[in-house]
Scaffold this active site. Structure first.
Site, PDB file in Angstrom:
ATOM      1  N   ARG A  71      71.114  56.533  45.938  1.00 21.86           N
ATOM      2  CA  ARG A  71      69.718  56.109  45.278  1.00 21.86           C
ATOM      3  C   ARG A  71      69.490  54.806  45.619  1.00 21.86           C
ATOM      4  O   ARG A  71      68.655  54.801  46.418  1.00 21.86           O
ATOM      5  CB  ARG A  71      70.078  56.372  43.823  1.00 21.86           C
ATOM      6  CG  ARG A  71      68.830  56.630  43.018  1.00 21.86           C
ATOM      7  CD  ARG A  71      68.382  55.064  42.456  1.00 21.86           C
ATOM      8  NE  ARG A  71      69.169  54.230  41.848  1.00 21.86           N
ATOM      9  CZ  ARG A  71      68.945  52.773  41.723  1.00 21.86           C
ATOM     10  NH1 ARG A  71      67.922  52.346  41.963  1.00 21.86           N
ATOM     11  NH2 ARG A  71      69.948  52.285  40.910  1.00 21.86           N
ATOM     12  N   ASP A  72      70.061  53.933  45.021  1.00 17.47           N
ATOM     13  CA  ASP A  72      69.872  52.425  45.144  1.00 17.47           C
ATOM     14  C   ASP A  72      70.103  52.129  46.676  1.00 17.47           C
ATOM     15  O   ASP A  72      69.090  51.434  47.362  1.00 17.47           O
ATOM     16  CB  ASP A  72      70.600  51.627  44.509  1.00 17.47           C
ATOM     17  CG  ASP A  72      70.114  50.055  44.181  1.00 17.47           C
ATOM     18  OD1 ASP A  72      69.401  49.708  45.072  1.00 17.47           O
ATOM     19  OD2 ASP A  72      70.275  49.409  43.333  1.00 17.47           O
ATOM     20  N   HIS A 127      76.054  45.504  37.651  1.00 18.47           N
ATOM     21  CA  HIS A 127      75.232  46.304  38.910  1.00 18.47           C
ATOM     22  C   HIS A 127      74.828  45.061  39.685  1.00 18.47           C
ATOM     23  O   HIS A 127      73.487  44.691  39.466  1.00 18.47           O
ATOM     24  CB  HIS A 127      74.121  47.200  38.371  1.00 18.47           C
ATOM     25  CG  HIS A 127      73.212  47.617  39.552  1.00 18.47           C
ATOM     26  ND1 HIS A 127      73.382  48.991  39.839  1.00 18.47           N
ATOM     27  CD2 HIS A 127      72.222  47.139  40.181  1.00 18.47           C
ATOM     28  CE1 HIS A 127      72.225  49.122  40.624  1.00 18.47           C
ATOM     29  NE2 HIS A 127      71.777  48.026  40.920  1.00 18.47           N
ATOM     30  N   HIS A 172      73.517  42.982  42.761  1.00 13.37           N
ATOM     31  CA  HIS A 172      73.353  42.878  44.379  1.00 13.37           C
ATOM     32  C   HIS A 172      73.777  41.665  44.694  1.00 13.37           C
ATOM     33  O   HIS A 172      74.226  40.777  43.931  1.00 13.37           O
ATOM     34  CB  HIS A 172      71.643  43.002  44.579  1.00 13.37           C
ATOM     35  CG  HIS A 172      71.274  44.232  44.038  1.00 13.37           C
ATOM     36  ND1 HIS A 172      70.510  45.147  45.129  1.00 13.37           N
ATOM     37  CD2 HIS A 172      70.869  44.946  42.773  1.00 13.37           C
ATOM     38  CE1 HIS A 172      70.419  46.192  44.645  1.00 13.37           C
ATOM     39  NE2 HIS A 172      70.467  46.339  43.338  1.00 13.37           N
ATOM     40  N   CYS A 189      65.486  46.808  46.141  1.00 15.51           N
ATOM     41  CA  CYS A 189      64.221  47.608  45.653  1.00 15.51           C
ATOM     42  C   CYS A 189      62.960  46.948  46.199  1.00 15.51           C
ATOM     43  O   CYS A 189      62.890  45.884  46.335  1.00 15.51           O
ATOM     44  CB  CYS A 189      64.165  47.100  43.937  1.00 15.51           C
ATOM     45  SG  CYS A 189      63.042  47.721  43.152  1.00 15.51           S
ATOM     46  N   ASN A 216      73.459  46.372  47.227  1.00 15.81           N
ATOM     47  CA  ASN A 216      74.137  46.178  46.316  1.00 15.81           C
ATOM     48  C   ASN A 216      75.574  46.028  46.736  1.00 15.81           C
ATOM     49  O   ASN A 216      75.874  45.973  48.023  1.00 15.81           O
ATOM     50  CB  ASN A 216      74.665  47.641  45.676  1.00 15.81           C
ATOM     51  CG  ASN A 216      73.651  48.259  44.979  1.00 15.81           C
ATOM     52  OD1 ASN A 216      72.479  48.979  45.661  1.00 15.81           O
ATOM     53  ND2 ASN A 216      73.731  48.427  43.807  1.00 15.81           N
TER      54      ASN A 216
HETATM   55  P1  HMG Z   1      52.423  54.599  36.205  1.00 14.66           P
HETATM   56  O1  HMG Z   1      51.242  54.566  37.232  1.00 14.66           O
HETATM   57  O2  HMG Z   1      52.617  53.607  35.087  1.00 14.66           O
HETATM   58  O3  HMG Z   1      52.336  56.171  35.613  1.00 14.66           O
HETATM   59  O4  HMG Z   1      53.848  54.566  37.106  1.00 14.66           O
HETATM   60  P2  HMG Z   1      51.391  57.144  35.377  1.00 14.66           P
HETATM   61  O5  HMG Z   1      51.738  57.820  34.265  1.00 14.66           O
HETATM   62  O6  HMG Z   1      50.186  56.462  34.867  1.00 14.66           O
HETATM   63  O7  HMG Z   1      51.123  58.113  36.537  1.00 14.66           O
HETATM   64  C1  HMG Z   1      50.704  57.502  37.692  1.00 14.66           C
HETATM   65  C2  HMG Z   1      51.232  58.566  38.999  1.00 14.66           C
HETATM   66  O8  HMG Z   1      52.501  58.432  38.957  1.00 14.66           O
HETATM   67  C3  HMG Z   1      50.544  60.149  38.454  1.00 14.66           C
HETATM   68  O9  HMG Z   1      50.282  60.624  39.880  1.00 14.66           O
HETATM   69  C4  HMG Z   1      51.729  60.555  38.035  1.00 14.66           C
HETATM   70  O10 HMG Z   1      51.565  62.047  38.153  1.00 14.66           O
HETATM   71  C5  HMG Z   1      52.852  60.155  38.799  1.00 14.66           C
HETATM   72  P3  HMG Z   1      48.796  60.574  40.559  1.00 14.66           P
HETATM   73  O11 HMG Z   1      47.944  61.372  39.509  1.00 14.66           O
HETATM   74  O12 HMG Z   1      48.492  59.467  40.852  1.00 14.66           O
HETATM   75  O13 HMG Z   1      49.236  61.547  41.704  1.00 14.66           O
HETATM   76  N1  HMG Z   1      54.055  60.117  37.944  1.00 14.66           N
HETATM   77  C6  HMG Z   1      55.235  60.605  38.329  1.00 14.66           C
HETATM   78  N2  HMG Z   1      55.706  61.333  39.564  1.00 14.66           N
HETATM   79  C7  HMG Z   1      56.920  61.770  39.424  1.00 14.66           C
HETATM   80  N3  HMG Z   1      57.597  61.474  38.734  1.00 14.66           N
HETATM   81  C8  HMG Z   1      57.483  60.724  37.733  1.00 14.66           C
HETATM   82  C9  HMG Z   1      56.198  60.125  37.296  1.00 14.66           C
HETATM   83  N4  HMG Z   1      55.788  59.574  36.281  1.00 14.66           N
HETATM   84  C10 HMG Z   1      54.326  59.598  36.719  1.00 14.66           C
HETATM   85  N5  HMG Z   1      58.582  60.574  36.572  1.00 14.66           N
HETATM   86  C11 HMG Z   1      56.114  55.115  37.162  1.00 14.66           C
HETATM   87  C12 HMG Z   1      55.099  54.806  36.460  1.00 14.66           C
HETATM   88  C13 HMG Z   1      57.586  54.453  36.755  1.00 14.66           C
HETATM   89  C14 HMG Z   1      55.986  56.530  37.528  1.00 14.66           C
HETATM   90  C15 HMG Z   1      55.938  54.484  38.517  1.00 14.66           C
HETATM   91  O14 HMG Z   1      55.675  52.929  38.465  1.00 14.66           O
HETATM   92  C16 HMG Z   1      57.349  54.500  39.531  1.00 14.66           C
HETATM   93  O15 HMG Z   1      57.470  55.776  39.967  1.00 14.66           O
HETATM   94  N6  HMG Z   1      57.809  53.434  39.654  1.00 14.66           N
HETATM   95  C17 HMG Z   1      58.928  53.297  40.848  1.00 14.66           C
HETATM   96  C18 HMG Z   1      59.922  52.605  39.907  1.00 14.66           C
HETATM   97  C19 HMG Z   1      61.417  52.741  40.766  1.00 14.66           C
HETATM   98  O16 HMG Z   1      61.933  53.840  41.209  1.00 14.66           O
HETATM   99  N7  HMG Z   1      62.158  51.611  41.202  1.00 14.66           N
HETATM  100  C20 HMG Z   1      63.450  51.587  41.864  1.00 14.66           C
HETATM  101  C21 HMG Z   1      64.480  51.884  41.007  1.00 14.66           C
HETATM  102  S1  HMG Z   1      64.880  50.534  39.795  1.00 14.66           S
HETATM  103  C22 HMG Z   1      65.900  49.627  40.671  1.00 14.66           C
HETATM  104  O17 HMG Z   1      66.083  49.689  41.782  1.00 14.66           O
HETATM  105  C23 HMG Z   1      66.641  48.651  39.675  1.00 14.66           C
HETATM  106  C24 HMG Z   1      68.200  49.251  39.477  1.00 14.66           C
HETATM  107  O18 HMG Z   1      68.706  49.559  40.666  1.00 14.66           O
HETATM  108  C25 HMG Z   1      69.058  48.390  38.733  1.00 14.66           C
HETATM  109  C26 HMG Z   1      68.847  46.683  39.490  1.00 14.66           C
HETATM  110  O19 HMG Z   1      69.105  46.618  40.618  1.00 14.66           O
HETATM  111  O20 HMG Z   1      68.482  45.546  38.675  1.00 14.66           O
HETATM  112  C27 HMG Z   1      68.261  50.388  38.735  1.00 14.66           C
HETATM  113 MG    MG Z   2      69.712  48.088  41.989  1.00 11.71          MG
END
Ligand code: HMG
Ligand code: MG
Length: 303
Positions: free
Chosen positions: A13-14, A205, A207, A238, A247
């Site tokens: 994933r990450d 967690h 990095h 990310c 990570n």
């Molecule tokens: P949004 O724009 O606020 O959501 O996005 P929305 O409800 O307005 O929907 C916008 C569009 O996204 C729509 O599609 C929805 O259907 C779709 P469109 O009409 O434009 O075609 N949508 C989805 N599609 C699939 N699955 C869903 C979903 N929800 C809405 N669940 C949202 C909000 C969170 C979806 C968006 O901002 C997003 O996907 N962001 C990506 C976030 C992400 O994955 N980041 C990386 C992981 S976090 C990380 O790495 C940190 C971590 O490792 C810890 C650390 O290191 O600190 C965990």
């Molecule tokens: Mg991370």
């Protein structure tokens, strides 16, 4: 100091979510299988997020379905909202992770909403998960600094961790998303959070952008934290955390823990095979120190 440490593997994933190369579903499934065979029995395998935002995690449903035959392991997936929860459940997810941030800047960049709104999105996910018997892990990002808002106060991290804990998350994973922390800061942050959530329900967690992750993990272990997130080969990052690298490498963590007499259950040879397999797919050698050292040793002994 803890005598038992659990490792949660983040590679699929990450590890893959910020790579230019899109890895096929088949290769992602094979990567998970190799990690589990190496003894990594808890693996985060995908994310049910927008495929427009993170194309690397598209088809996480196929990955989850494709590993349903793998026994003896627990698989985690990210879900940002109910839409993600629905899709994850349809694909058979039994453990999901919600992800919040201790900084407003990162929350907006990453999930397009404020911290408060993200909590509102998580509430129905946690309520439904409770009814469905699904475990929910909670992330707090930017616990030691934010790429947009700079310094983050330990209290902000502790307050958000408590909210996620009170909502029913079984464990809170604290993300040094951009890898800027140092051991004393990590300790101060963990002490503040442990005032709200038991230390043995926290995960680290970290990095490794500035090369401090192992030192920070050691400091956290001294504070009683027993769960470490790592990614094979030091993969990760990310797209919304500019400048951050991967990570902490799982093999670096395993090497440190085993050297301290802490059994991890991980077979280093097999983990190295997983790391090298994915490095081959991405077309570059692993960045981790232990993988580099072990690969160099292999080359010396075979030449
Ligand atoms: P949004 O724009 O606020 O959501 O996005 P929305 O409800 O307005 O929907 C916008 C569009 O996204 C729509 O599609 C929805 O259907 C779709 P469109 O009409 O434009 O075609 N949508 C989805 N599609 C699939 N699955 C869903 C979903 N929800 C809405 N669940 C949202 C909000 C969170 C979806 C968006 O901002 C997003 O996907 N962001 C990506 C976030 C992400 O994955 N980041 C990386 C992981 S976090 C990380 O790495 C940190 C971590 O490792 C810890 C650390 O290191 O600190 C965990
Ligand atoms: Mg991370």
């Amino acid at each position: 100091m803890s005598d038992h440490i659990s490792i949660i593997e983040m590679g699929p994933r990450d590890g893959l979510q910020n790579e230019k190369t899109l890895v096929s579903v088949e290769a992602r499934i094979a990567f998970v299988e190799t990690l589990v065979a190496a003894g990594l029995t808890t693996v985060e395998v995908g994310a049910f997020v927008s495929p427009k935002a993170i194309p690397q995690m598209a088809s996480s449903d196929q990955v989850l379905r494709g590993i349903s035959h793998v026994k003896g392991a627990e698989f985690h997936v990210l879900v940002p909202n109910e839409k993600g929860y629905d899709a994850a459940r349809a694909a058979g997810a039994k453990v999901v992770s919600v992800f919040a941030a201790a900084s407003e800047g990162f929350s907006r960049a990453n999930i397009n909403c404020s911290i408060a709104d993200s909590i509102e999105r998580f509430k129905p996910v946690l309520a439904r998960a409770r009814d469905d018997g699904v475990k929910v892990r909670g992330y707090v990002s930017c616990v030691l600094g934010c790429p947009f808002d700079g310094e983050i106060k330990p209290k902000a991290v502790a307050d958000l961790a408590k909210i996620l804990w009170d909502l029913g998350c079984y464990e809170i994973s604290l993300g040094d998303t951009i890898g800027v922390g140092t051991p004393l800061k990590a300790k101060q942050m963990l002490r503040a959070v442990a005032g709200e959530v038991p230390a043995d329900k926290l995960a680290m967690h970290f990095h490794d952008t500035y090369g401090q992750a192992l030192a920070n993990l050691y400091a956290g272990m001294e504070e009683g934290v027993r769960v470490i997130d790592g990614a094979a080969g030091g993969l990760g990052g990310c797209p919304y955390a500019p400048g951050a690298t991967g990570n902490v490498a799982t093999e670096d963590v395993v090497y440190m823990l085993e050297g301290m007499g802490i059994r991890t259950g991980v077979d280093m040879e097999k983990l190295l095979a997983a790391t090298n397999e994915v490095a081959g797919l991405l077309g570059r050698p692993p960045v981790s120190r232990v993988a580099s050292a072990l690969n160099a040793k292999k080359r010396r002994t075979t030449s």
